[in-house]
Design an enzyme around this catalytic site. Structure first.
Site, PDB file in Angstrom:
ATOM      1  N   LYS A   1     -11.628  -1.789   6.968  1.00  0.00           N
ATOM      2  CA  LYS A   1     -10.784  -2.882   7.796  1.00  0.00           C
ATOM      3  C   LYS A   1     -11.265  -2.802   9.266  1.00  0.00           C
ATOM      4  O   LYS A   1     -11.519  -3.979   9.843  1.00  0.00           O
ATOM      5  CB  LYS A   1      -9.454  -2.413   7.560  1.00  0.00           C
ATOM      6  CG  LYS A   1      -8.775  -1.921   6.345  1.00  0.00           C
ATOM      7  CD  LYS A   1      -8.681  -3.399   5.447  1.00  0.00           C
ATOM      8  CE  LYS A   1      -8.747  -3.130   3.902  1.00  0.00           C
ATOM      9  NZ  LYS A   1      -7.373  -2.434   3.692  1.00  0.00           N
TER      10      LYS A   1
ATOM     11  N   ASP B   1      -1.095   6.797   6.267  1.00  0.00           N
ATOM     12  CA  ASP B   1      -2.438   5.774   6.247  1.00  0.00           C
ATOM     13  C   ASP B   1      -2.670   4.674   7.324  1.00  0.00           C
ATOM     14  O   ASP B   1      -1.542   4.101   7.628  1.00  0.00           O
ATOM     15  CB  ASP B   1      -2.177   5.065   4.960  1.00  0.00           C
ATOM     16  CG  ASP B   1      -3.072   4.008   4.245  1.00  0.00           C
ATOM     17  OD1 ASP B   1      -4.003   3.510   4.995  1.00  0.00           O
ATOM     18  OD2 ASP B   1      -3.031   3.261   3.385  1.00  0.00           O
TER      19      ASP B   1
ATOM     20  N   TRP C   1       0.798  -1.028  -0.203  1.00  0.00           N
ATOM     21  CA  TRP C   1      -0.093  -0.046  -0.155  1.00  0.00           C
ATOM     22  C   TRP C   1       0.909   1.317   0.145  1.00  0.00           C
ATOM     23  O   TRP C   1       0.425   2.235  -0.616  1.00  0.00           O
ATOM     24  CB  TRP C   1      -1.104  -0.100   1.051  1.00  0.00           C
ATOM     25  CG  TRP C   1      -1.901  -1.086   1.100  1.00  0.00           C
ATOM     26  CD1 TRP C   1      -2.012  -1.990   1.736  1.00  0.00           C
ATOM     27  CD2 TRP C   1      -2.987  -1.253   0.065  1.00  0.00           C
ATOM     28  NE1 TRP C   1      -3.069  -3.036   1.480  1.00  0.00           N
ATOM     29  CE2 TRP C   1      -3.499  -2.461   0.498  1.00  0.00           C
ATOM     30  CE3 TRP C   1      -3.245  -0.617  -1.121  1.00  0.00           C
ATOM     31  CZ2 TRP C   1      -4.781  -3.019  -0.351  1.00  0.00           C
ATOM     32  CZ3 TRP C   1      -4.331  -1.398  -2.070  1.00  0.00           C
ATOM     33  CH2 TRP C   1      -4.917  -2.452  -1.701  1.00  0.00           C
TER      34      TRP C   1
HETATM   35  C1  LIG Z   1      -6.877  -2.045   2.185  1.00  0.00           C
HETATM   36  C2  LIG Z   1      -6.059  -0.688   2.320  1.00  0.00           C
HETATM   37  C3  LIG Z   1      -6.065   0.078   1.360  1.00  0.00           C
HETATM   38  C4  LIG Z   1      -6.607   0.167   0.128  1.00  0.00           C
HETATM   39  O1  LIG Z   1      -8.171   0.303   0.411  1.00  0.00           O
HETATM   40  P1  LIG Z   1      -9.204   0.703  -0.452  1.00  0.00           P
HETATM   41  O2  LIG Z   1     -10.235   1.297   0.300  1.00  0.00           O
HETATM   42  O3  LIG Z   1      -9.537  -0.739  -1.327  1.00  0.00           O
HETATM   43  O4  LIG Z   1      -8.591   1.749  -1.626  1.00  0.00           O
HETATM   44  C5  LIG Z   1      -5.029   1.196   1.452  1.00  0.00           C
HETATM   45  N1  LIG Z   1      -4.092   0.997   2.579  1.00  0.00           N
HETATM   46  C6  LIG Z   1      -4.053   0.186   3.506  1.00  0.00           C
HETATM   47  C7  LIG Z   1      -3.237   0.155   4.779  1.00  0.00           C
HETATM   48  C8  LIG Z   1      -5.203  -0.943   3.386  1.00  0.00           C
HETATM   49  O5  LIG Z   1      -5.126  -1.881   4.454  1.00  0.00           O
END
Ligand SMILES: *Cc1c(COP(=O)(O)O)cnc(C)c1O
Length: 360
Positions: A195, A171, A101
């Site tokens: 998540k 993030d 990511w």
């Molecule tokens: C799942 C995830 C993403 C991507 O998320 P989307 O909503 O599918 O774009 C980005 N960063 C992390 C840390 C993730 O776990």
């Protein structure tokens, strides 16, 4: 009705109490005679829903007044572009690449300016967090970017990098609300909610006010400007209304559970059960350097692809779903987010013990 133990990395398990409450309110939300799905986002009832959601999140995370909370769409992945479009005033940003990511975010930033990869753990399949105490931070960097919890590899920053005064952007998709955070250490904290918070379709951005300006990269679409959403309290256009409503319920559930301090204790206790077993097992092994282990995502292997596949299959038959590791890593991964009850982890470990005996 029977519910499984769902170890999915995301979309992931949600608190049963929240799902039941949403079910009760499905046809008639508190006397409005309609579902929240059918409601105008400009109605009085919805105004209360989104305002309460924000207030509860602010209380949980102790978000200072000089930060805005935005409920947006496009997933965490859209932030990979929005961040450089809005923040790259000098056209320079530093990225710490600790997984897929972070790497995607870095690659996206390269479309907009000079993105520097100032640290990486790719040399060892992202199984650790690099030392970030004295990094070559660029003098003209607009921000330093991290992915705080690496969902796929199961690593987590236990201390934030020394950004040498530069704005930190993080993030936190897979560790959102799993423990207390000091918001003042960040310029931007963001995450997809699917998540650890709610249904897919909402991304929450917590951003310091001085970073919200009209001075964005030329050509930035209106919808991708933080200012557009900040000026309109996340109601510039139709927000992901139902998703925000469920997030709001999860915030109330977290408050009722005692807040983020309590969640941290609970998550540590839960993760310890699994990590302690992995450390003593002769068959299963954790794949992450111990000091960098995530409380949320726990990857492990047997060392044999065939045994891994059999484990995943037999676990599924026993009611433990989604234990297959990410397609880029293989093996297994148990995501044990806030809503995973401790019994789920205890039972998984019992099952792993039996599997180990049977395959000794
Ligand atoms: C799942 C995830 C993403 C991507 O998320 P989307 O909503 O599918 O774009 C980005 N960063 C992390 C840390 C993730 O776990």
């Amino acid at each position: 009705m029977s519910r499984v133990y769902n170890f999915s990395a995301g979309p992931a398990v949600l608190p049963e109490e929240v799902l039941k409450e949403a079910a009760d309110e499905m046809l008639d939300y508190r006397g409005t005679g309609m579902s929240v799905m059918e409601m105008s986002h400009r109605s009085k009832a919805y105004d209360t829903i989104i305002k309460e959601a924000e207030a509860d999140l602010r209380e949980l995370m102790k978000i200072p007044d000089n930060y805005k909370v935005l409920f947006l769409q496009g997933g965490a992945s859209q932030q990979f572009a929005m961040i450089p479009m809005n923040l790259m005033k000098n056209g320079v940003a530093d990225y710490i690449v600790t997984g897929q990511w972070a790497k995607k975010a870095y690659q996206e930033a390269c479309l907009f300016g000079k993105a520097n990869k100032i640290a990486s753990s790719e040399d060892k399949t992202f199984s650790y967090i690099p030392d970030c105490s004295d990094l070559p931070i660029s003098e003209d960097a607009d921000y330093v970017y991290i992915c705080e919890n690496n969902t796929i590899y199961g690593t987590k920053f236990k201390t934030l990098p020394d950004t040498k005064g530069k704005t930190l952007v993080a993030d936190v998709s897979s560790c959102f609300l799993s423990e207390p955070v000091d918001v003042t250490k960040y310029g931007v904290i963001y995450g997809g909610v699917q998540k650890n918070i709610g249904p897919a379709g909402v991304v929450i951005v917590i951003i310091r006010e001085d970073l919200i300006t009209d001075d964005v990269l030329p050509g930035t679409p209106t919808m991708l400007k933080y200012k557009t959403h900040a000026d309109n309290d996340s109601l510039y256009n139709t927000p992901p209304a139902y998703g925000i409503y469920i997030c709001g319920k999860v915030f109330k559930w977290l408050k009722q559970k005692g807040g983020l301090e309590k969640m941290k204790e609970y998550n540590e206790k839960k993760a310890k059960i699994l990590y302690d077993f992995l450390d003593e097992s002769k068959l299963f092994k954790g794949t992450v350097r111990k000091e960098d282990r995530s409380l949320m995502n726990v990857p492990f292997v047997t060392g044999s692809e065939e045994l891994d596949a059999r484990f995943v299959k037999e676990a599924k038959e026993a009611g433990f779903e989604n234990l297959k590791g990410h397609r880029t890593v293989g093996g297994m991964r148990a995501s044990i987010y806030n809503a995973m009850p401790i019994e789920g982890v205890e039972k998984l470990v019992e099952f792993m013990k039996k599997f180990e005996e049977a395959n000794a």
